[in-house]
Design a protein around this motif. Structure first.
Motif, PDB file in Angstrom:
ATOM      1  N   ILE A  52     -95.180  -5.322  11.528  1.00 50.89           N
ATOM      2  CA  ILE A  52     -96.530  -5.274  10.976  1.00 50.89           C
ATOM      3  C   ILE A  52     -97.316  -4.122  11.601  1.00 50.89           C
ATOM      4  O   ILE A  52     -98.028  -3.374  10.917  1.00 50.89           O
ATOM      5  N   ALA A  53     -97.192  -3.970  12.934  1.00 50.84           N
ATOM      6  CA  ALA A  53     -97.909  -2.893  13.618  1.00 50.84           C
ATOM      7  C   ALA A  53     -97.448  -1.526  13.132  1.00 50.84           C
ATOM      8  O   ALA A  53     -98.264  -0.608  12.956  1.00 50.84           O
ATOM      9  N   LEU A  54     -96.157  -1.368  12.897  1.00 51.01           N
ATOM     10  CA  LEU A  54     -95.646  -0.092  12.404  1.00 51.01           C
ATOM     11  C   LEU A  54     -96.133   0.196  10.984  1.00 51.01           C
ATOM     12  O   LEU A  54     -96.434   1.343  10.642  1.00 51.01           O
ATOM     13  N   VAL A  55     -96.226  -0.833  10.141  1.00 50.49           N
ATOM     14  CA  VAL A  55     -96.765  -0.648   8.791  1.00 50.49           C
ATOM     15  C   VAL A  55     -98.219  -0.193   8.862  1.00 50.49           C
ATOM     16  O   VAL A  55     -98.638   0.724   8.145  1.00 50.49           O
TER      17      VAL A  55
ATOM     18  N   PRO B 252     -97.048   1.333  21.752  1.00 47.26           N
ATOM     19  CA  PRO B 252     -95.836   2.160  21.837  1.00 47.26           C
ATOM     20  C   PRO B 252     -94.607   1.286  22.048  1.00 47.26           C
ATOM     21  O   PRO B 252     -94.685   0.221  22.642  1.00 47.26           O
ATOM     22  N   ALA B 253     -93.462   1.765  21.546  1.00 46.89           N
ATOM     23  CA  ALA B 253     -92.224   1.037  21.778  1.00 46.89           C
ATOM     24  C   ALA B 253     -91.953   0.980  23.265  1.00 46.89           C
ATOM     25  O   ALA B 253     -92.230   1.913  24.003  1.00 46.89           O
TER      26      ALA B 253
ATOM     27  N   ALA C 100     -97.311   6.645  15.352  1.00 47.69           N
ATOM     28  CA  ALA C 100     -97.095   5.289  15.857  1.00 47.69           C
ATOM     29  C   ALA C 100     -96.706   5.276  17.329  1.00 47.69           C
ATOM     30  O   ALA C 100     -96.498   4.204  17.903  1.00 47.69           O
ATOM     31  N   LYS C 101     -96.597   6.457  17.937  1.00 48.63           N
ATOM     32  CA  LYS C 101     -96.233   6.586  19.346  1.00 48.63           C
ATOM     33  C   LYS C 101     -94.869   5.955  19.636  1.00 48.63           C
ATOM     34  O   LYS C 101     -94.691   5.212  20.612  1.00 48.63           O
ATOM     35  N   THR C 102     -93.929   6.257  18.759  1.00 53.41           N
ATOM     36  CA  THR C 102     -92.570   5.769  18.945  1.00 53.41           C
ATOM     37  C   THR C 102     -91.615   6.823  18.420  1.00 53.41           C
ATOM     38  O   THR C 102     -92.030   7.928  18.065  1.00 53.41           O
TER      39      THR C 102
ATOM     40  N   ASP D 246     -90.983  11.885  10.800  1.00 52.10           N
ATOM     41  CA  ASP D 246     -91.266  12.365  12.154  1.00 52.10           C
ATOM     42  C   ASP D 246     -92.757  12.255  12.464  1.00 52.10           C
ATOM     43  O   ASP D 246     -93.148  11.824  13.557  1.00 52.10           O
ATOM     44  N   GLU D 247     -93.580  12.635  11.505  1.00 45.22           N
ATOM     45  CA  GLU D 247     -95.035  12.572  11.713  1.00 45.22           C
ATOM     46  C   GLU D 247     -95.509  11.133  11.802  1.00 45.22           C
ATOM     47  O   GLU D 247     -96.390  10.796  12.603  1.00 45.22           O
TER      48      GLU D 247
END
Length: 249
Positions: free
Chosen positions: A64-67, A30-31, A90-92, A84-85
């Protein structure tokens, strides 16, 4: 396999399982307050030695993690999934995703580059392990069909809705290699054939994704053999005959 074209309407499928790949998939964290995307940018002269490099590494890893997270979300939710989904998966927040990718096409492009890179690696390995030029072509067709079957949703997401993505253009040279080896032809002829072959394989693959559940549809393995035979026995066979006639005159 050439730049995305309008093509026939494809039917996205939602998969209940998470996407897997040849490389391990990293679950994004998470961010946090330490996320540089949430911190104001400092002027270069105000950044202590080493801090800029640390933030750059953090940003690259976070991107990279977000991709990876977006790829999983698309695999589950389909190619029409909203930002939004994706952010929720991605818990951010969506604003953080936008900071890294600007907009949805930016995220699609980044995901497409990751998919193309993975496919390029698999295609190169297939080409290197083949024993003959024809086997090399067959192996690459098999890799492509296997990868698009694994997650049609991700494939549609990066090829149908990301403007300007040169999906698989980088594969033209790889596909042209078996042809060039067999025919000892010019670089221009090999490139032209490679571009046509890439388009043919992509078109056949997309048709198959849409029609694979039909009673008379070929299996992936059957289509691999047929596409290879059509490509190899078509232009290669024609040029080989012309070459032999030239040698006899």
């Amino acid at each position: 396999m050439s730049p995305a074209s309008s093509g026939p309407a494809l039917k996205p499928t939602a998969s209940p399982s998470l996407a897997t790949s040849a490389r391990p998939v990293v679950d994004p964290a998470p961010a946090s307050a330490d996320d540089p995307a949430e911190a104001p940018e400092a002027a270069p002269e105000q950044v202590p030695d080493g801090r800029s490099t640390r933030w750059d590494s953090h940003r690259a890893a976070r991107r990279i993690a977000l991709v990876h997270a977006a790829r999983k979300a698309v695999h589950r939710g389909g190619p029409e999934i909203s930002m939004d989904e994706i952010a929720a998966y991605a818990k951010t927040s969506k604003s953080i995703v936008y900071r890294y990718f600007t907009d949805k096409p930016g995220l699609q492009l980044a995901m497409g580059e990751a998919v193309v890179g993975q496919m390029a690696e698999a295609l190169r390995e297939a080409a290197l392990t083949a024993t003959t030029p024809r086997d090399s072509l067959r192996s690459m067709v098999a890799v492509y069909l296997e990868m698009i079957e694994h997650s049609p949703n991700v494939y549609y997401f990066v090829t149908r809705t990301a403007p300007g993505l040169p999906f698989l253009d980088s594969m033209i040279e790889l596909v042209a290699v078996p042809f060039a080896q067999e025919m000892n032809t010019s670089a221009a002829d090999a490139a032209a054939w490679g571009a046509g072959a890439v388009g043919f394989v992509r078109g056949s693959g997309e048709w198959w994704l849409e029609n694979r559940d039909a009673a008379d549809a070929p299996t992936r393995e059957e289509l691999t053999e047929r596409v290879t035979a059509w490509l190899w026995g078509g232009p290669v066979g024609v040029l080989a005959k012309e070459s032999r006639r030239t040698d006899l005159t």
